[in-house]
Design a protein around this motif. Structure first.
Motif, PDB file in Angstrom:
ATOM      1  N   LEU B  40       0.836  -1.198   0.000  1.00 41.94           N
ATOM      2  CA  LEU B  40       0.000   0.000   0.000  1.00 41.94           C
ATOM      3  C   LEU B  40       0.873   1.252   0.000  1.00 41.94           C
ATOM      4  O   LEU B  40       1.280   1.734   1.063  1.00 41.94           O
ATOM      5  N   PRO B  41       1.180   1.792  -1.159  1.00 41.35           N
ATOM      6  CA  PRO B  41       2.035   2.979  -1.213  1.00 41.35           C
ATOM      7  C   PRO B  41       1.290   4.215  -0.708  1.00 41.35           C
ATOM      8  O   PRO B  41       0.061   4.264  -0.755  1.00 41.35           O
ATOM      9  N   SER B  82      -5.402   2.525  -1.725  1.00 40.91           N
ATOM     10  CA  SER B  82      -6.360   3.150  -0.814  1.00 40.91           C
ATOM     11  C   SER B  82      -5.754   4.198   0.123  1.00 40.91           C
ATOM     12  O   SER B  82      -6.472   5.047   0.644  1.00 40.91           O
ATOM     13  N   ARG B  83      -4.441   4.173   0.332  1.00 44.79           N
ATOM     14  CA  ARG B  83      -3.859   5.226   1.184  1.00 44.79           C
ATOM     15  C   ARG B  83      -3.726   6.542   0.432  1.00 44.79           C
ATOM     16  O   ARG B  83      -3.607   7.606   1.041  1.00 44.79           O
ATOM     17  N   MET B  84      -3.713   6.470  -0.864  1.00 42.22           N
ATOM     18  CA  MET B  84      -3.609   7.721  -1.651  1.00 42.22           C
ATOM     19  C   MET B  84      -5.022   8.135  -2.020  1.00 42.22           C
ATOM     20  O   MET B  84      -5.483   7.905  -3.140  1.00 42.22           O
ATOM     21  N   ASN B  85      -5.701   8.741  -1.063  1.00 40.76           N
ATOM     22  CA  ASN B  85      -7.138   8.962  -1.255  1.00 40.76           C
ATOM     23  C   ASN B  85      -7.575  10.395  -0.956  1.00 40.76           C
ATOM     24  O   ASN B  85      -8.681  10.635  -0.530  1.00 40.76           O
ATOM     25  N   PRO B 101      -5.674   8.734  -6.774  1.00 39.07           N
ATOM     26  CA  PRO B 101      -6.400   7.661  -7.464  1.00 39.07           C
ATOM     27  C   PRO B 101      -7.112   6.680  -6.541  1.00 39.07           C
ATOM     28  O   PRO B 101      -8.071   6.035  -6.945  1.00 39.07           O
ATOM     29  N   GLY B 102      -6.639   6.593  -5.278  1.00 35.95           N
ATOM     30  CA  GLY B 102      -7.222   5.588  -4.393  1.00 35.95           C
ATOM     31  C   GLY B 102      -8.512   6.045  -3.732  1.00 35.95           C
ATOM     32  O   GLY B 102      -9.164   5.270  -3.026  1.00 35.95           O
ATOM     33  N   LEU B 103      -8.892   7.303  -3.970  1.00 36.79           N
ATOM     34  CA  LEU B 103     -10.154   7.781  -3.407  1.00 36.79           C
ATOM     35  C   LEU B 103     -11.299   6.976  -4.010  1.00 36.79           C
ATOM     36  O   LEU B 103     -11.359   6.792  -5.224  1.00 36.79           O
ATOM     37  N   LEU B 104     -12.203   6.504  -3.149  1.00 40.48           N
ATOM     38  CA  LEU B 104     -13.327   5.750  -3.689  1.00 40.48           C
ATOM     39  C   LEU B 104     -14.225   6.681  -4.506  1.00 40.48           C
ATOM     40  O   LEU B 104     -14.466   7.825  -4.121  1.00 40.48           O
TER      41      LEU B 104
END
Ligand code: FAD
Ligand code: FAD
Lengths: 458, 434
Positions: B40-41, B82-85, B101-104
């Motif tokens: 998870l980056p 998911s950490r890049m949200n 990009p990881g934002l839902l």
């Protein structure tokens, strides 16, 4: 020079009359909307995809490059013949294959003039939204090549948004079809999108599936006149903030107000700093509330505001804008058109920037702008016969491009890169992005056969 | 087995963000493949370093927002974004946002709504889809007639290429034709050109008025005929969808029969009249329980019901066949289709997106998808259409007996992929063969 064998073979493919090799004939194909020129080895005008394929194969056998050309109205040198090339002109491929209003699609050949398509569509209550101001002359193939925009982009988008699919002859002479008659027919990658705006460097477009939509039921045209350009920019910001998406927000500055007045006598006050043409469209019931909001916004800061009450008044409002480019010729014989674009919020700064460049370089610059899009056309006036002045103008145009980049913008919002702006590309894009362009070009055209040296060097 | 160097990965993203125990990995994974590790980056340079490491060790990477598809990923790295949200910027003047990009997708829609703005593309899967995934898949949805397909809403991005290099492109200008259009070409590339690490997204002002008209029909053909009537009357709502009886209950519990959902976004003053006209057309066309919905809660229920049905279908692509014929040809298409499928009203699933002329069929258990798709494609082609996407191209080339066109198309796709990803590191589950 082309060998007699090649010339004869070309004549066999497209017919005697559709091959040009004489000096005078070639001259007309050596120019476009820019100051540049070149000389082609020959010009060939195919009528069908099969003929295009034959031409590409023949050129490949003889290692001759091809430069695709529509009407040659582009403002970036994209059709200038360079590197010992033959020009392939699409002006004989002018069939409208099909107009299918119930399925919202039309299928046309690339040489169809934008205007001719619009006329046919209008008969069936439809239209093709991309309408560059050159629409009376420019071809759909050229519109695709440049991804042209028009006055309606703010609401309706650009050519890219209305191309559903293409038939393309690849540099190896093979034919593929990208997309289709709807949004969902791309083969995994969106090949249509990469060919749109590629300025003929990736493939020759031989058929275009365009998206057409019904004409709006109602439209309202308004004109606001301002003391200062900044006030016009404020109106644009306020309209957007009010949640309204006009089709059009066209701006002209004081210089253009005066040159167009000389020309068309539309009655614009010559001391005004700027005029803004505002248009909204949609259902009739939705017009009045939008017009009301816009009037309130304009009346706060505009020196004059009017709503066109008749078709004649709409025409009158548009007359000035339509003759804008031509009108400056009365001031000086030549003008350079730029199409720098900045984020909308930086529009006032860009206008300031233009004034600064004009002052610094001692040149006259008028501004026409698609203000909602942050897209400016600074017209730099000069005399082409004066070599020194031409140099100054080039320097000023470079300064304009750099100014746009400093304002987080782009050197080209609609005219493309061609040869003219190629030198600025490394300032706009990082090496990684330039690398991506080259990977794409290499995938399509590893031997650099189509429109070589345009946009960037492979 | 795998070459993944776990300690090097931990050095890049920190111990807590590398997971290699199978039981803990499971919640991040979809499908049967067995990646060696989930990572998870937290930022772009970490993504880049992970990709560089994968290059050194020649292992594959697949990406996902909340979960990662594991097809072809055995022994490889599952990268969860998911950490890049974060939403890095919401710019009202220019109507754009910078998003990680990881934002839902659903969270982004909430935030955009709160800001009084509109992001038209709909989530592919309601609960798990991310904004990175939204542009990675691209595509269109039933609102695209009005708003344009997903790509319309991308103005630029930052991407980590398969070599680990970081590429940035685009700006806040809504008009930009400089260079080649890699911005829009990247949309729909399914992670094969690179991993999105930041997106510059175009937004619109919020639609002040929203209305829906719904109605049920005993016959799917009659229901569909109302769409043609509306188009003939020059009415283009935001969307008009038809769900057959099997799917209708999943969208709006208790529905009996074929369900028509017509959506009107915008149309602030005109909406009342248009809704009335639509309701009249539905009723005259044989619809019952025709209802105009103006209440916000009820409107959202209808749209969410539709999204749920759509997500169910999206989740099992191997069990669906999608094709397009254009709205005017839809009546013939549905009639002719019944020769292949039997009664469409009771088929496991039929969706018609009326303005786009699109159909999605959910297949009965045991159906040979490819065999049916070939037949459906022939039917669609006879009406000027085709099966969707890459599969459609393959079937079309087969129908034309034009193997060369297919070879050229696939050859070009593969060459492009190879140019970007010479070692074949990214998105092993994505096939360009159909
Ligand atoms: C007075 C004036 C006003 C203008 N206004 C606008 C405007 O409002 N908005 C705007 O965007 N532009 C405008 N332009 C620029 C220009 O008209 C457009 O770029 C137009 O789309 C070019 O069309 P064309 O047929 O002249 O193409 P050309 O100039 O002949 O070609 C354009 C490019 O497309 C390529 N090409 C042409 N045909 C094909 C084909 N079949 N296959 C592959 N490649 C092909 C060419 O190689 C070239 O790179 C204006 C120009 C003028 C002179
Ligand atoms: C061809 C195909 C086959 C499928 N097969 C199955 C199946 O067998 N079983 C099943 O349950 N579902 C399957 N699905 C559905 C799929 O697994 C997902 O459910 C769907 O793609 C949505 O994914 P998500 O909600 O996890 O969204 P996201 O996590 O947002 O991902 C959507 C897509 O985008 C890519 N992506 C995500 N983030 C990025 C980024 N930052 N940069 C680049 N790319 C990114 C992902 O790799 C994925 O392909 C399939 C989908 C497709 C298109």
């Amino acid at each position: 020079m082309l060998s007699q064998t090649v010339v004869n073979r070309l004549k066999e493919i497209v017919g005697e009359k559709n091959v040009v090799t004489d000096k005078v004939g070639l001259l007309t194909y050596g120019y476009d909307g820019t100051l540049l020129s070149g000389e082609a080895l020959g010009v060939v005008s195919p009528h069908t995809t099969e003929e295009v394929v034959e031409i590409v194969k023949l050129m490949n056998e003889h290692n001759i490059k091809l430069v695709p050309r529509g009407a040659g109205t582009n403002e970036s040198g994209g059709t200038i013949p360079t590197q010992d090339s033959v020009v392939i002109s699409f002006t004989k491929m002018t069939k409208i294959h099909e107009i299918d209003t119930e399925n919202f699609v039309a299928v046309v050949e690339p040489g169809v003039i934008n205007f001719d398509l619009q006329v046919e569509l209008e008969k069936q209550n439809c239209y093709f939204p991309p309408d560059p101001s050159s629409y009376k002359a420019s071809t759909i193939g050229g519109n695709v090549g440049e991804c042209s925009g028009g006055p309606k982009c703010f609401k309706y988008g650009v050519t890219r948004d209305y191309i559903l699919g293409l038939e393309v002859v690849l540099p190896n002479g093979k034919v593929i079809q990208t997309g289709g008659r709807n949004f969902q027919s791309e083969p995994a990658y969106d090949l249509t999108r990469i060919i749109v705006g590629a300025e003929g460097t990736l493939g020759l477009v031989t058929k275009v599936f365009v998206r057409i939509i019904p004409l709006p039921r109602a439209k309202k045209t308004m004109l606001a006149i301002y003391d200062k350009v900044e006030d016009a920019s404020q109106t644009v910001a306020d309209i957007v903030a009010a949640g309204i998406i006009p089709t059009t927000l066209e701006l002209m500055d004081n210089l253009l107000i005066n040159t167009t007045e000389d020309f068309s006598h539309a009655g614009l006050p010559r001391d005004a700093g700027a005029v803004l043409i505002i248009e909204v469209d949609g259902y009739p019931e939705d017009m009045d509330p939008q017009v009301k909001t816009i009037s309130e916004i304009c009346n706060k800061i505009a020196k004059e505001f009017k709503i066109a009450q008749s078709a004649a008044e709409v025409d009158q409002i548009w007359t000035s804008r339509r003759c804008a480019f031509g009108s400056v010729a009365r001031v000086r014989p030549s003008y350079g058109v730029n199409d720098i674009t900045v984020p909308r919020s930086n529009f006032p700064k860009a206008i300031q920037g233009v004034l600064k460049v004009a002052k610094e370089y001692g040149v006259t610059i008028g501004v026409v702008a698609h203000a909602g899009d942050g897209n400016l056309h600074p017209l730099v006036l000069f005399d082409q016969r004066n070599k020194e002045e031409v140099e100054t103008v080039h320097a000023a145009e470079k300064a304009l491009c750099m100014m746009a980049l400093d304002l987080d913008g782009t050197v080209s919002g609609e005219h493309g890169i061609g040869l003219v702006k190629k030198k600025y590309l490394d300032s706009e894009f990082t090496p990684a992005a330039m690398g991506a362009f080259r990977k794409i070009k290499r995938s399509f055209d590893p031997s650099n056969r189509f429109n070589p040296g345009k946009v960037f060097e492979l | 087995m795998s070459n993944v160097n776990i300690s090097k990965l931990k050095a890049i993203v920190g111990d807590n963000n590398v997971i290699d125990s199978p039981s803990e990995m499971a919640k991040y994974l979809k499908g049967q493949g067995k990646p060696a590790v989930v990572v998870l980056p937290g930022n772009t340079s970490e993504v880049s370093n992970i990709v560089k490491l994968a290059n050194e060790q020649n292992v594959k990477i697949a990406v996902g927002g909340a979960g990662v598809g594991t097809k072809g990923l055995s022994g490889g790295i599952a990268m969860v974004m998911s950490r890049m949200n974060r939403i890095l910027e919401m710019d009202h003047l220019n109507l754009v946002a910078y998003v990680e990009p990881g934002l839902l997708h659903k969270e982004f829609l909430l935030k955009v709504g709160e800001a009084g703005l509109n992001f038209p593309p709909e989530p592919y899967e309601v609960e798990t889809s991310s904004i990175g995934g939204c542009f990675s898949i691209g595509d269109s949805d039933s609102k695209s007639f009005e708003y344009g397909p997903t790509r319309t809403f991308l103005l630029g991005f930052e991407m980590v290429l398969p070599t680990g290099e970081i590429l940035e492109i685009g700006n806040k200008c809504i008009k930009n034709v400089s260079g080649l259009d890699f911005i829009h070409f990247a949309v729909g590339s399914q992670g094969t050109f690179g991993i999105f690490t930041k997106l510059l997204v175009k937004l619109l002002p919020a639609q002040e008025a929203k209305r829906a008209v719904i109605g049920t029909f005993t016959s799917i053909h009659k229901a569909n005929a109302t769409f043609n009537t509306l188009i003939k009357r020059n009415i283009q709502p935001t969307r008009m969808n038809l769900l057959n009886a099997s799917l209708a209950q999943n969208a709006i519990p208790g529905t009996e029969g074929q369900l028509v959902i017509i959506d009107l976004q915008g149309f602030k003053e005109s909406g009342k009249n248009i809704a009335n006209e639509i309701a009249a057309v539905l009723t005259l066309g044989g619809g019952t329980d025709v209802k105009i919905i103006e209440d916000e809660v009820e409107y959202d229920q209808v749209v969410n019901g539709w999204l749920k049905v759509r997500a169910d279908l999206n989740g099992k692509p191997e069990r669906t066949v999608e094709f397009l014929v254009g709205p005017a040809k839809m009546p013939q298409a549905l009639t002719q289709l019944e020769a292949l499928t039997g009664d469409l009203g009771t088929y496991p699933g039929v969706v018609v997106e009326g303005l786009l002329g699109y159909v999605c069929l959910a297949l009965p258990e045991g159906t040979d998808k490819l065999a049916l798709a070939a037949k459906v494609n022939r039917l669609a082609m006879s009406l000027g259409g085709n099966v969707k996407g890459l599969l459609g191209h393959k079937l079309k080339s087969e129908a034309y007996n034009d193997a060369e066109m297919w070879q050229q198309t696939v050859g070009l796709l593969q060459e492009l992929r190879q140019q970007f990803d010479p070692k074949g590191i990214l998105s092993p589950g994505v096939s360009l063969e159909a």
